[in-house]
Design a protein around this motif. Structure first.
Motif, PDB file in Angstrom:
ATOM      1  N   LEU A 140      30.463  46.851 -55.458  1.00  0.00           N
ATOM      2  CA  LEU A 140      31.494  45.846 -55.185  1.00  0.00           C
ATOM      3  C   LEU A 140      32.617  45.876 -56.226  1.00  0.00           C
ATOM      4  O   LEU A 140      33.619  45.179 -56.080  1.00  0.00           O
ATOM      5  N   LEU A 150      33.385  33.191 -62.556  1.00  0.00           N
ATOM      6  CA  LEU A 150      32.543  32.483 -61.586  1.00  0.00           C
ATOM      7  C   LEU A 150      31.762  31.362 -62.267  1.00  0.00           C
ATOM      8  O   LEU A 150      31.626  30.255 -61.738  1.00  0.00           O
ATOM      9  N   HIS A 153      34.211  28.513 -63.355  1.00  0.00           N
ATOM     10  CA  HIS A 153      34.671  27.725 -62.217  1.00  0.00           C
ATOM     11  C   HIS A 153      33.570  26.783 -61.714  1.00  0.00           C
ATOM     12  O   HIS A 153      33.825  25.637 -61.347  1.00  0.00           O
ATOM     13  N   CYS A 201      41.601  36.425 -64.253  1.00  0.00           N
ATOM     14  CA  CYS A 201      40.648  36.267 -63.166  1.00  0.00           C
ATOM     15  C   CYS A 201      40.444  34.757 -63.066  1.00  0.00           C
ATOM     16  O   CYS A 201      39.656  34.209 -63.809  1.00  0.00           O
ATOM     17  N   TYR A 202      41.206  34.113 -62.190  1.00  0.00           N
ATOM     18  CA  TYR A 202      41.233  32.660 -62.172  1.00  0.00           C
ATOM     19  C   TYR A 202      39.811  32.102 -62.082  1.00  0.00           C
ATOM     20  O   TYR A 202      39.045  32.572 -61.268  1.00  0.00           O
ATOM     21  N   THR A 250      22.914  35.485 -59.694  1.00  0.00           N
ATOM     22  CA  THR A 250      23.509  34.758 -58.558  1.00  0.00           C
ATOM     23  C   THR A 250      22.487  33.809 -57.923  1.00  0.00           C
ATOM     24  O   THR A 250      22.795  33.111 -56.973  1.00  0.00           O
TER      25      THR A 250
ATOM     26  N   TYR B  95      33.739  30.594 -56.976  1.00  0.00           N
ATOM     27  CA  TYR B  95      34.618  31.717 -56.662  1.00  0.00           C
ATOM     28  C   TYR B  95      35.619  31.952 -57.779  1.00  0.00           C
ATOM     29  O   TYR B  95      35.820  31.084 -58.643  1.00  0.00           O
ATOM     30  N   SER B  96      36.232  33.122 -57.764  1.00  0.00           N
ATOM     31  CA  SER B  96      37.311  33.409 -58.708  1.00  0.00           C
ATOM     32  C   SER B  96      38.281  34.392 -58.065  1.00  0.00           C
ATOM     33  O   SER B  96      37.998  34.953 -57.005  1.00  0.00           O
ATOM     34  N   VAL B  97      39.401  34.565 -58.721  1.00  0.00           N
ATOM     35  CA  VAL B  97      40.504  35.344 -58.158  1.00  0.00           C
ATOM     36  C   VAL B  97      40.893  36.383 -59.193  1.00  0.00           C
ATOM     37  O   VAL B  97      41.475  36.053 -60.219  1.00  0.00           O
ATOM     38  N   ILE B 111      41.634  40.301 -55.971  1.00  0.00           N
ATOM     39  CA  ILE B 111      40.348  40.367 -55.280  1.00  0.00           C
ATOM     40  C   ILE B 111      39.736  38.964 -55.330  1.00  0.00           C
ATOM     41  O   ILE B 111      39.669  38.351 -56.400  1.00  0.00           O
ATOM     42  N   VAL B 113      36.651  36.807 -55.292  1.00  0.00           N
ATOM     43  CA  VAL B 113      35.250  37.040 -55.620  1.00  0.00           C
ATOM     44  C   VAL B 113      34.481  35.746 -55.425  1.00  0.00           C
ATOM     45  O   VAL B 113      34.990  34.675 -55.758  1.00  0.00           O
ATOM     46  N   ALA B 114      33.258  35.820 -54.893  1.00  0.00           N
ATOM     47  CA  ALA B 114      32.501  34.578 -54.718  1.00  0.00           C
ATOM     48  C   ALA B 114      31.009  34.819 -54.847  1.00  0.00           C
ATOM     49  O   ALA B 114      30.520  35.935 -54.643  1.00  0.00           O
ATOM     50  N   ILE B 115      30.310  33.761 -55.206  1.00  0.00           N
ATOM     51  CA  ILE B 115      28.863  33.724 -55.015  1.00  0.00           C
ATOM     52  C   ILE B 115      28.639  32.906 -53.754  1.00  0.00           C
ATOM     53  O   ILE B 115      29.142  31.774 -53.629  1.00  0.00           O
ATOM     54  N   LEU B 128      26.506  37.990 -54.702  1.00  0.00           N
ATOM     55  CA  LEU B 128      27.890  38.255 -55.074  1.00  0.00           C
ATOM     56  C   LEU B 128      28.552  39.028 -53.942  1.00  0.00           C
ATOM     57  O   LEU B 128      27.983  39.994 -53.432  1.00  0.00           O
ATOM     58  N   HIS B 129      29.750  38.595 -53.514  1.00  0.00           N
ATOM     59  CA  HIS B 129      30.513  39.412 -52.579  1.00  0.00           C
ATOM     60  C   HIS B 129      31.982  39.022 -52.669  1.00  0.00           C
ATOM     61  O   HIS B 129      32.351  38.226 -53.533  1.00  0.00           O
ATOM     62  N   ILE B 130      32.778  39.619 -51.808  1.00  0.00           N
ATOM     63  CA  ILE B 130      34.198  39.265 -51.845  1.00  0.00           C
ATOM     64  C   ILE B 130      34.587  38.539 -50.557  1.00  0.00           C
ATOM     65  O   ILE B 130      33.869  38.617 -49.549  1.00  0.00           O
TER      66      ILE B 130
END
Ligand SMILES: [Zn+2]
Lengths: 388, 172
Positions: A140, A150, A153, A201-202, A250, B95-97, B111, B113-115, B128-130
């Motif tokens: 990924l 992550l 946030h 990376c926000y 995760t 999530y993040s950006v 991209i 990004v999220a859990i 984890l994926h996008i």
């Protein structure tokens, strides 16, 4: 008492922390080791054992890094081991040094931590991409900064914390570092500077994050017998703790570092500490990102869950506050040569408890200090508690 | 710093001097290559993805349905009791950006990004994926329902990337 022998810190040393230093890793380890020995008033022949802490081999590109750094760490013909628990290494190395002596096996132990991240050129970020599971994570394109973004946030979401509250940590630590002679990123900045810095990376922005660095730090540990012979003011290691959580990161709720809590509980129990915010006078809390200082204060039970931002806003964690956090300037200000950064925190607590921290000295004659680091895949906590 | 220490060693060098070869240095690019066995549990997972299914593992002792699947339960330290298909829908846990690539270089299109906590797995079992099909990342919300968007079956290879991304279940 835990262990067969009480363990003291009797000397500390470190190099400058910089983006790129001319010295090799070996030379840096030597400089920090020699300084720590000189400060302790000992010579290498007085050292019974050596613990070296250093993080991923991929930074140096030398995949026998313990051996590579042995001569610089003073390990020549001595019992020697290299320890590595990711970012937790720098404090864990001191935990490991403690058991060398507490076990009764040795009277002295030199603890050295080194990192030369600049060798991975042009940027060590790529080395970090090889730490993830190769089957389901790496395809990924996962990076280290993704996973911290992550976590940050999630922490913000669960407690309703705003970026400007978190930015105060960066402002404080970079400001504190102005008084640290080894600091790489000391600066007088504002919350607005942090909020206006480049978004990586926000919610992580440029000024939320510590730099990559070269550097080394070292401590000399000794049994009570030796310590009392060579110094009038030893600093005692009264608590050690370390713990790891599952690698399935995760599958954990990232809003709270339970593994840090476990490590802290182990150390508090050993040190007889019942009320951490009252009994800890000064703490060096692992701060590779600004939110991590808050997150870790909560894991260490120095703040209740979700309350660390308020303590920060109220000035409690300033150098002249009731619970000074990262008076050194932390990783955000002094720099982040991974393993060496954690050991730098232990050096700072040693100097604070000896009253030798100069302009960085916290008020009120601190007697009990804590240093903590964090590592692996957001899953490892290591803690040291010292008393003067 | 200790007040007792007057000099701290370390000779800073400038990036430009490094770049232009004014600092004696040796360059090397390792050429190590790898082939990783996917293993007992993850082989089931990858084979499932090829068929358009997400496979989890069950442990009767702790009652968890775990994803990614594993051959043994790390909490009960016993073999898992079996493998089950779980849903390809879930909830955004965090999530993040990302505006930076793996080598720290800047990328234009961020991209997302999220859990994602998957439906049918135990609570908090995220992967984890996008995220995709989202015009403005500010439309992403914690707790938002999402669904996997799969590659066409003939293009799937048995990889986590057989799921192209997760899209919002409802129009945003
Ligand atoms: Zn189980």
């Amino acid at each position: 008492m835990f262990g067969k022998k009480r363990v003291a810190v009797i000397g500390a040393g470190m190099t400058l922390f910089r983006r790129t230093l001319k010295e090799t890793g070996k030379e840096l380890a030597w400089e920090a080791s020699k300084m720590a020995l000189d400060q302790a008033g000992l010579e290498l022949k007085d050292i019974d054992s050596v613990v070296m802490g250093t993080a991923p081999d991929a930074f140096d590109g030398v995949h026998m890094k313990g051996e590579y750094l042995a001569d610089g760490s003073g390990a020549y013909r001595k019992p020697y081991s290299r320890v590595f628990v990711g970012g937790g290494t720098g404090v864990f190395a001191v935990d490991a040094g403690w058991w060398h002596i507490a076990s009764g096996q040795f009277d002295t132990c030199l603890v050295v931590a080194e990192e030369k991240m600049s060798s991975c050129y042009p940027h060590p970020a790529y080395a970090f991409t090889t730490i993830f599971d190769p089957i389901y994570a790496r395809p990924l394109g996962v990076t280290l900064i993704w996973i911290f973004a992550l976590e940050m946030h999630r922490y913000m979401h669960v407690h309703g914390i705003k970026k400007e509250e978190i930015a105060l940590v960066s402002v404080k630590n970079k400001g504190n570092a102005l008084d640290h002679p080894c600091a790489q990123l000391a600066a007088k900045i504002t919350v607005e500077d942090v909020l206006n810095s480049e978004v990586l990376c926000y919610p992580v922005q440029r000024l939320d994050i510590s730099p990559t660095s070269d550097g080394a730090a070292a401590l000399v540990l000794a049994s009570e017998d030796v310590a009392k012979k060579v110094t009038d003011n030893p600093v005692w290691i009264d608590g050690v703790g370390w713990s790891i959580d599952s690698t399935y990161w995760t599958n954990r709720d990232l809003y709270y570092p339970r593994y840090v809590q476990s490590a802290a509980q182990m150390a508090y129990k050993m040190a007889g500490i019942k009320n951490p915010p009252k009994e800890i006078d000064v703490a060096e809390v692992y701060d590779p990102f600004d939110y991590k200082e808050l997150h870790h204060m909560e894991g260490l039970m120095l703040a209740r869950k979700g309350q660390a931002p308020k303590l920060t806003a109220d000035g409690v964690t300033q150098r002249d506050g009731d619970l000074p956090i990262n008076p050194s300037g932390g990783l955000l200000g002094v720099g982040n040569p991974i393993a060496a950064a954690g050991t730098m925190k232990c050096c700072e607590i040693f100097w604070q408890l000896r009253g030798e921290a100069g302009k960085r000295q916290v008020k009120g004659d601190p007697r009990t200090g804590l240093a903590q680091a964090w590592g692996d895949l957001m899953q490892y906590g290591s803690v040291v508690i010292m008393r003067s | 710093m200790s007040e007792k220490i007057k000099h701290f060693p370390g000779e800073q060098v400038k990036n430009i001097d490094v770049k232009e070869g004014r600092i004696p240095a040796v360059r090397h690019r390792p050429n190590a290559k790898y082939l990783w066995s996917a293993g007992i549990a993850m082989s089931r997972f990858l084979e499932g993805l090829k068929k358009g299914k997400i496979v989890g593992a069950t442990c009767k002792k702790c009652g968890r349905i775990m994803v990614p699947p594993r051959a043994f339960c790390e909490q009960c330290f016993k073999p898992v009791d079996g493998y089950v298909n779980i849903k390809d829908t879930g909830t955004i846990n965090t999530y993040s950006v990302s505006y930076v690539a793996g080598d720290a270089s800047r990328i234009k299109e961020p991209i997302l990004v999220a859990i994602i906590d998957l439906d049918g797995a135990s609570e908090g079992m995220g992967i984890l994926h996008i995220l995709g099909e989202i015009d403005d990342w500010k439309q992403i919300k914690f707790g938002m329902k999402v669904k996997a968007v799969w590659k066409p079956s003939e293009e799937r290879t048995g990889s986590i990337k057989d799921i192209k991304y997760f899209r919002p279940l409802q129009e945003v």
